[in-house]
Design a protein around this motif. Structure first.
Motif, PDB file in Angstrom:
ATOM      1  N   HIS A 154       0.802   1.193  -6.944  1.00  0.00           N
ATOM      2  CA  HIS A 154       0.842   0.535  -8.246  1.00  0.00           C
ATOM      3  C   HIS A 154       1.932  -0.536  -8.203  1.00  0.00           C
ATOM      4  O   HIS A 154       2.680  -0.637  -7.239  1.00  0.00           O
ATOM      5  CB  HIS A 154       1.128   1.552  -9.360  1.00  0.00           C
ATOM      6  N   ALA A 155       2.036  -1.330  -9.253  1.00  0.00           N
ATOM      7  CA  ALA A 155       3.063  -2.363  -9.360  1.00  0.00           C
ATOM      8  C   ALA A 155       3.565  -2.401 -10.796  1.00  0.00           C
ATOM      9  O   ALA A 155       2.894  -1.931 -11.715  1.00  0.00           O
ATOM     10  CB  ALA A 155       2.506  -3.723  -8.948  1.00  0.00           C
ATOM     11  N   HIS A 156       4.744  -2.961 -10.986  1.00  0.00           N
ATOM     12  CA  HIS A 156       5.348  -3.133 -12.308  1.00  0.00           C
ATOM     13  C   HIS A 156       5.604  -4.626 -12.516  1.00  0.00           C
ATOM     14  O   HIS A 156       5.845  -5.351 -11.566  1.00  0.00           O
ATOM     15  CB  HIS A 156       6.687  -2.389 -12.386  1.00  0.00           C
ATOM     16  N   HIS A 157       5.613  -5.048 -13.763  1.00  0.00           N
ATOM     17  CA  HIS A 157       5.882  -6.453 -14.064  1.00  0.00           C
ATOM     18  C   HIS A 157       7.375  -6.745 -14.132  1.00  0.00           C
ATOM     19  O   HIS A 157       7.772  -7.874 -14.373  1.00  0.00           O
ATOM     20  CB  HIS A 157       5.211  -6.866 -15.373  1.00  0.00           C
TER      21      HIS A 157
ATOM     22  N   PRO B 127       9.503  -7.258  -8.929  1.00  0.00           N
ATOM     23  CA  PRO B 127       8.346  -7.311  -9.819  1.00  0.00           C
ATOM     24  C   PRO B 127       7.055  -7.605  -9.059  1.00  0.00           C
ATOM     25  O   PRO B 127       7.052  -8.376  -8.092  1.00  0.00           O
ATOM     26  CB  PRO B 127       8.676  -8.461 -10.770  1.00  0.00           C
ATOM     27  N   ASN B 128       5.987  -6.979  -9.498  1.00  0.00           N
ATOM     28  CA  ASN B 128       4.629  -7.212  -9.001  1.00  0.00           C
ATOM     29  C   ASN B 128       4.438  -6.899  -7.515  1.00  0.00           C
ATOM     30  O   ASN B 128       3.550  -7.445  -6.877  1.00  0.00           O
ATOM     31  CB  ASN B 128       4.197  -8.647  -9.300  1.00  0.00           C
ATOM     32  N   VAL B 129       5.252  -6.005  -6.950  1.00  0.00           N
ATOM     33  CA  VAL B 129       5.100  -5.569  -5.569  1.00  0.00           C
ATOM     34  C   VAL B 129       4.437  -4.192  -5.576  1.00  0.00           C
ATOM     35  O   VAL B 129       4.976  -3.248  -6.162  1.00  0.00           O
ATOM     36  CB  VAL B 129       6.462  -5.482  -4.845  1.00  0.00           C
ATOM     37  N   GLU B 130       3.254  -4.091  -4.962  1.00  0.00           N
ATOM     38  CA  GLU B 130       2.567  -2.794  -4.917  1.00  0.00           C
ATOM     39  C   GLU B 130       3.337  -1.834  -4.033  1.00  0.00           C
ATOM     40  O   GLU B 130       3.805  -2.188  -2.950  1.00  0.00           O
ATOM     41  CB  GLU B 130       1.150  -2.966  -4.382  1.00  0.00           C
TER      42      GLU B 130
END
Length: 71
Positions: free
Chosen positions: A28-31, A61-64
């Protein structure tokens, strides 16, 4: 004069804090930045096909990524 350097802190800080037994996640990733710390033992991190272990994880941010906090 405010006692805070950049004005008052937000009323709803963008923070989620969880304390509990280890668990694992799917990719998953987070913003936003994501910080996970182990109180005991180590975490396993999978990011970009690499596996790493350590007492903490800081992802951009945005790194799976996937985390296994089960020890």
């Amino acid at each position: 004069m405010s006692r805070y350097a950049f004005g008052a802190p937000p009323l709803w800080p963008p923070l989620l804090a969880i304390l509990g037994g280890g668990a694992s996640t799917r990719r998953h990733a987070h913003h936003a930045l994501h910080l996970v710390l182990a109180l005991e033992g180590e975490l396993s991190l999978s990011v970009g096909g690499e596996q790493r272990r350590g007492a903490g994880v800081l992802t951009a941010p945005n790194v799976e990524h996937a985390i296994d906090a089960g020890g």
